[in-house]
Scaffold this active site. Sequence first.
Site, PDB file in Angstrom:
ATOM      1  N   LYS A  46     -22.174 -29.180  22.912  1.00 24.04           N
ATOM      2  CA  LYS A  46     -21.096 -30.178  22.851  1.00 24.04           C
ATOM      3  C   LYS A  46     -21.180 -31.243  23.935  1.00 24.04           C
ATOM      4  O   LYS A  46     -20.382 -32.175  23.957  1.00 24.04           O
ATOM      5  CB  LYS A  46     -19.734 -29.477  22.938  1.00 24.04           C
ATOM      6  CG  LYS A  46     -19.487 -28.510  21.778  1.00 24.04           C
ATOM      7  CD  LYS A  46     -18.113 -27.886  21.873  1.00 24.04           C
ATOM      8  CE  LYS A  46     -17.840 -27.011  20.660  1.00 24.04           C
ATOM      9  NZ  LYS A  46     -16.433 -26.644  20.567  1.00 24.04           N
ATOM     10  N   LYS A  48     -20.447 -30.890  27.024  1.00 22.57           N
ATOM     11  CA  LYS A  48     -19.427 -30.732  28.066  1.00 22.57           C
ATOM     12  C   LYS A  48     -19.183 -29.249  28.309  1.00 22.57           C
ATOM     13  O   LYS A  48     -19.315 -28.428  27.411  1.00 22.57           O
ATOM     14  CB  LYS A  48     -18.128 -31.428  27.669  1.00 22.57           C
ATOM     15  CG  LYS A  48     -17.564 -30.961  26.341  1.00 22.57           C
ATOM     16  CD  LYS A  48     -16.434 -31.845  25.853  1.00 22.57           C
ATOM     17  CE  LYS A  48     -16.051 -31.410  24.441  1.00 22.57           C
ATOM     18  NZ  LYS A  48     -15.335 -32.412  23.722  1.00 22.57           N
TER      19      LYS A  48
END
Length: 137
Positions: A46, A48
Site C-alpha cells: 500500500k 504506507k
Amino acid sequence: MKVIGYTTGVYDLFHIGHLNLLKRAKLECDYLIVGVTTDELSEFRKGKRPIIPFTERMEIVEHIEFVDEVVPQTNMDKFEAWNNWKFDKMFVGNDWQGTEKWNELERQFAEVGVEIVYFPYTTHTSSTKLREILEKL
C-alpha cells in the site's frame, strides 16, 4: 468434521467493519484463523505503514472472542497459507469478488476443496477513511 476458516487483513485502526467480518466468518466455521498483515507487507503493498504497529494489531485481534488463532501474514501467497493451516473456507470482502485474481484463486482453491466466501465490504467505515480524517487533524 471440523470446518477451519481463514481470513487476513491489516486491521489497522480496527473498526466495526473488521469486527463484523470476523464475526460472520466465525458463524461459517468451527475454528477461525486470522492472518494479520505485517507492517513490512502492508508498506510494500500500500506504500504506507499502518498507524497501529503490527504487534499491537496482533494483540487486538487475538482478544476478539470469536477468533481462535492469529498468525502473521508475511506475504500474499494464499496457497502458502493453505499449506500451513489447511483451511476449508477462506473469507474475503466482496470488493474482491469477480476480479481476475480472485476468479483464478477460486478455481485453484476449488481443486483442493476450499470454498471462498465473500462478505459485504463496509462502505461507511474503512481504515483508509479513518486515516484520511486523522491526517487532516
